[in-house]
Design a protein around this motif. Structure first.
Motif, PDB file in Angstrom:
ATOM      1  N   SER A 177       0.852  -1.188   0.000  1.00  0.00           N
ATOM      2  CA  SER A 177       0.000   0.000   0.000  1.00  0.00           C
ATOM      3  C   SER A 177       0.885   1.233   0.000  1.00  0.00           C
ATOM      4  O   SER A 177       1.781   1.352   0.818  1.00  0.00           O
ATOM      5  N   ASN A 178       0.602   2.127  -0.921  1.00  0.00           N
ATOM      6  CA  ASN A 178       1.504   3.265  -1.062  1.00  0.00           C
ATOM      7  C   ASN A 178       0.947   4.565  -0.526  1.00  0.00           C
ATOM      8  O   ASN A 178       1.333   5.639  -0.964  1.00  0.00           O
ATOM      9  N   GLU A 179       0.011   4.480   0.418  1.00  0.00           N
ATOM     10  CA  GLU A 179      -0.518   5.763   0.859  1.00  0.00           C
ATOM     11  C   GLU A 179       0.482   6.534   1.717  1.00  0.00           C
ATOM     12  O   GLU A 179       1.250   5.972   2.490  1.00  0.00           O
ATOM     13  N   VAL A 180       0.441   7.850   1.519  1.00  0.00           N
ATOM     14  CA  VAL A 180       1.333   8.735   2.244  1.00  0.00           C
ATOM     15  C   VAL A 180       0.875   8.870   3.691  1.00  0.00           C
ATOM     16  O   VAL A 180       1.679   8.953   4.609  1.00  0.00           O
ATOM     17  N   ASN A 181      -0.445   8.902   3.881  1.00  0.00           N
ATOM     18  CA  ASN A 181      -0.981   9.049   5.226  1.00  0.00           C
ATOM     19  C   ASN A 181      -1.587   7.731   5.657  1.00  0.00           C
ATOM     20  O   ASN A 181      -2.616   7.313   5.153  1.00  0.00           O
ATOM     21  N   LEU A 182      -0.919   7.128   6.600  1.00  0.00           N
ATOM     22  CA  LEU A 182      -1.173   5.732   6.888  1.00  0.00           C
ATOM     23  C   LEU A 182      -1.804   5.581   8.257  1.00  0.00           C
ATOM     24  O   LEU A 182      -1.400   6.245   9.212  1.00  0.00           O
ATOM     25  N   TYR A 183      -2.799   4.712   8.359  1.00  0.00           N
ATOM     26  CA  TYR A 183      -3.322   4.348   9.668  1.00  0.00           C
ATOM     27  C   TYR A 183      -3.426   2.830   9.680  1.00  0.00           C
ATOM     28  O   TYR A 183      -4.398   2.247   9.200  1.00  0.00           O
ATOM     29  N   ILE A 184      -2.394   2.196  10.210  1.00  0.00           N
ATOM     30  CA  ILE A 184      -2.216   0.764  10.007  1.00  0.00           C
ATOM     31  C   ILE A 184      -3.377  -0.105  10.514  1.00  0.00           C
ATOM     32  O   ILE A 184      -3.864  -0.948   9.758  1.00  0.00           O
ATOM     33  N   ILE A 296      -4.047  14.693  -1.100  1.00  0.00           N
ATOM     34  CA  ILE A 296      -3.865  14.367  -2.527  1.00  0.00           C
ATOM     35  C   ILE A 296      -2.556  14.986  -3.014  1.00  0.00           C
ATOM     36  O   ILE A 296      -1.768  14.351  -3.715  1.00  0.00           O
ATOM     37  N   TYR A 297      -2.302  16.204  -2.598  1.00  0.00           N
ATOM     38  CA  TYR A 297      -1.070  16.917  -2.944  1.00  0.00           C
ATOM     39  C   TYR A 297       0.162  16.115  -2.522  1.00  0.00           C
ATOM     40  O   TYR A 297       1.084  15.877  -3.313  1.00  0.00           O
ATOM     41  N   GLN A 298       0.151  15.653  -1.275  1.00  0.00           N
ATOM     42  CA  GLN A 298       1.291  14.862  -0.801  1.00  0.00           C
ATOM     43  C   GLN A 298       1.421  13.558  -1.573  1.00  0.00           C
ATOM     44  O   GLN A 298       2.520  13.117  -1.898  1.00  0.00           O
ATOM     45  N   GLN A 299       0.272  12.968  -1.877  1.00  0.00           N
ATOM     46  CA  GLN A 299       0.304  11.694  -2.591  1.00  0.00           C
ATOM     47  C   GLN A 299       0.877  11.881  -3.991  1.00  0.00           C
ATOM     48  O   GLN A 299       1.653  11.059  -4.470  1.00  0.00           O
ATOM     49  N   VAL A 300       0.527  13.004  -4.635  1.00  0.00           N
ATOM     50  CA  VAL A 300       1.004  13.279  -5.984  1.00  0.00           C
ATOM     51  C   VAL A 300       2.508  13.523  -5.985  1.00  0.00           C
ATOM     52  O   VAL A 300       3.228  13.096  -6.874  1.00  0.00           O
ATOM     53  N   GLN A 301       2.995  14.194  -4.944  1.00  0.00           N
ATOM     54  CA  GLN A 301       4.441  14.412  -4.851  1.00  0.00           C
ATOM     55  C   GLN A 301       5.187  13.091  -4.756  1.00  0.00           C
ATOM     56  O   GLN A 301       6.330  12.976  -5.173  1.00  0.00           O
ATOM     57  N   SER A 302       4.545  12.112  -4.161  1.00  0.00           N
ATOM     58  CA  SER A 302       5.085  10.771  -3.943  1.00  0.00           C
ATOM     59  C   SER A 302       6.562  10.765  -3.541  1.00  0.00           C
ATOM     60  O   SER A 302       7.380  10.072  -4.122  1.00  0.00           O
ATOM     61  N   ARG A 303       6.870  11.553  -2.556  1.00  0.00           N
ATOM     62  CA  ARG A 303       8.203  11.489  -1.958  1.00  0.00           C
ATOM     63  C   ARG A 303       8.287  10.239  -1.085  1.00  0.00           C
ATOM     64  O   ARG A 303       7.257   9.755  -0.620  1.00  0.00           O
ATOM     65  N   PRO A 304       9.506   9.719  -0.881  1.00  0.00           N
ATOM     66  CA  PRO A 304       9.607   8.591   0.040  1.00  0.00           C
ATOM     67  C   PRO A 304       9.076   8.989   1.411  1.00  0.00           C
ATOM     68  O   PRO A 304       9.276  10.118   1.852  1.00  0.00           O
ATOM     69  N   ARG A 305       8.373   8.084   2.050  1.00  0.00           N
ATOM     70  CA  ARG A 305       7.702   8.446   3.293  1.00  0.00           C
ATOM     71  C   ARG A 305       8.582   8.308   4.510  1.00  0.00           C
ATOM     72  O   ARG A 305       8.286   8.784   5.576  1.00  0.00           O
ATOM     73  N   TYR A 306       9.671   7.582   4.334  1.00  0.00           N
ATOM     74  CA  TYR A 306      10.651   7.534   5.417  1.00  0.00           C
ATOM     75  C   TYR A 306      12.009   7.215   4.822  1.00  0.00           C
ATOM     76  O   TYR A 306      12.100   6.682   3.715  1.00  0.00           O
ATOM     77  N   VAL A 307      13.042   7.590   5.523  1.00  0.00           N
ATOM     78  CA  VAL A 307      14.392   7.335   5.047  1.00  0.00           C
ATOM     79  C   VAL A 307      15.088   6.433   6.061  1.00  0.00           C
ATOM     80  O   VAL A 307      15.197   6.785   7.235  1.00  0.00           O
ATOM     81  N   VAL A 308      15.517   5.269   5.597  1.00  0.00           N
ATOM     82  CA  VAL A 308      16.213   4.349   6.493  1.00  0.00           C
ATOM     83  C   VAL A 308      17.676   4.743   6.554  1.00  0.00           C
ATOM     84  O   VAL A 308      18.349   4.831   5.528  1.00  0.00           O
ATOM     85  N   HIS A 309      18.142   5.028   7.747  1.00  0.00           N
ATOM     86  CA  HIS A 309      19.550   5.373   7.907  1.00  0.00           C
ATOM     87  C   HIS A 309      20.395   4.107   8.002  1.00  0.00           C
ATOM     88  O   HIS A 309      21.434   3.978   7.364  1.00  0.00           O
ATOM     89  N   ALA A 310      19.962   3.153   8.799  1.00  0.00           N
ATOM     90  CA  ALA A 310      20.734   1.915   8.937  1.00  0.00           C
ATOM     91  C   ALA A 310      19.834   0.792   9.427  1.00  0.00           C
ATOM     92  O   ALA A 310      18.834   1.032  10.094  1.00  0.00           O
TER      93      ALA A 310
END
Ligand code: UDP
Ligand code: MG
Length: 327
Positions: A177-184, A296-310
């Motif tokens: 699921s690729n939603e930007v705003n997630l409610y698991i 919708i705006y955030q979804q269209v931007q489709s930036r990664p929703r989190y960045v894994v550092h390690a």
């Protein structure tokens, strides 16, 4: 890839005050569970971009129990549900259990969830027996549960309880699921074939304080509402329609009266208050539209929703410890 029976996923955000207590209780509880129910487990700890000692403490804990511990360090705070999703992505368990880091969900209660999963349910939600939170935290949640019940098709007892068990197919669906705003918990519900709820104990926060101030709580609940229902928008069209019909009738009535009895200028303040009430409703409606459009705006931007550092984990093939660093 080594698979296990159970993955336990815990998001951690600025929890250094309580982590020692958590680990002291969690590992014995999981080891007992593993031997009582004869299952293998892994523990996935996600640091959600904490600014305190939490990441260092997770590294330390990983070194103590690398056999069952895997650690994901996120670069920046992504929010509880995104952090959990980052954990879900690397789970290997046939069943996945989520838990809060503050010991509000007693780890000993996991056995109840596993029992239900073994009975054939594919999604087991917990609901809190006696919720141990401040009134300030409890009552808004109760109202929000009520609103969710009446605006979405999601039927769960306690949307805020994160002590939950998910079977593998549901985890796979969430990972896709690729939603930007997630409610698991709500998302899992729509993928579940046979969901159920069990009563679980709830304790006071062991240390530190809630990471949900009212503003964050409201935002999270807008995620839930906008993600799973159009009813709020439809309600506004209904209100608009009814208001238009009533005002048209009132206009016709007043116009006729005007010609029969002449002008009257009484009731100016009634008119004012009524106008302001409608203005308020209209502004709220616009704000609501904004909530949907912003998402919708955030979804269209489709930036990664989190960045894994390690990711800290034992290499599956041998016992070499690895640290994968992402940049
Ligand atoms: N949490 C997180 N990222 C956030 C906020 C919270 O990972 O941005 C974690 C937090 O560390 C805890 C869980 O989510 O493990 C639930 O948070 P908290 O106990 O503050 O929520 P509450 O019990 O007040 O609903
Ligand atoms: Mg809590």
């Amino acid at each position: 890839m080594k698979t296990v029976d159970l993955s336990v996923v815990i998001p951690i955000y600025n929890e250094s005050a309580g982590l020692d207590a958590l680990f002291a209780r969690l590992y014995p509880a999981l080891d007992t569970l593993a031997s009582n129910m004869s299952l293998s487990y892994e523990l996935i700890l996600i640091d959600d971009g904490s600014r305190d000692q939490s990441p260092a403490m997770l590294r330390e804990q990983f070194n103590k129990r690398p056999d069952v511990t895997r650690v994901v360090l996120l670069a920046v705070n992504a929010g509880q549900h995104m952090a959990i999703k980052a954990g879900f992505e690397i789970t290997r368990g046939a069943t996945v259990v989520t838990l809060d880091a503050d010991l509000q969900n007693p780890p000993e209660e996991i056995a109840k969830l596993i029992t239900k999963i073994r009975e054939g349910y594919d999604y087991v939600g917990g609901y809190r027996r006696e919720r141990q939170d401040s009134a300030f935290r409890k009552y808004p949640s109760r109202i929000l549960n009520r609103i969710r019940e009446s605006t979405t098709k999601i039927r769960m007892r306690d949307q805020g309880c994160m002590l939950r068990a998910y079977s593998r197919p549901i985890i796979d669906a969430i990972n896709h699921s690729n939603e930007v705003n997630l409610y698991i918990p709500a998302l899992a519900y729509i993928y579940a074939r046979r969901p159920t709820d069990v009563e679980v104990a709830h304790e006071e926060r062991a240390a530190g304080e809630s990471k949900y101030p009212l503003s964050k709580l409201i935002r999270l609940n807008f995620d839930l509402m906008t993600g799973f229902s159009l009813l709020p928008l439809q309600m506004f069209s209904m209100i608009g329609m009814i208001t238009a019909i009533i005002s048209t009738a009132a206009f016709i009535f007043l116009a006729i009266r005007r010609f029969m009895y002449g002008a009257d200028a009484e009731g100016v303040f009634t008119l004012f208050s009524f106008t302001f009430m409608l203005l308020g409703v209209a502004l709220f409606g616009m704000g609501l539209l904004g909530e949907y459009i912003g998402r919708i705006y955030q979804q269209v931007q489709s930036r990664p929703r989190y960045v894994v550092h390690a990711i800290l984990e034992e290499k599956p093939a041998d016992t070499n410890v690895s640290e994968r660093t992402h940049s």
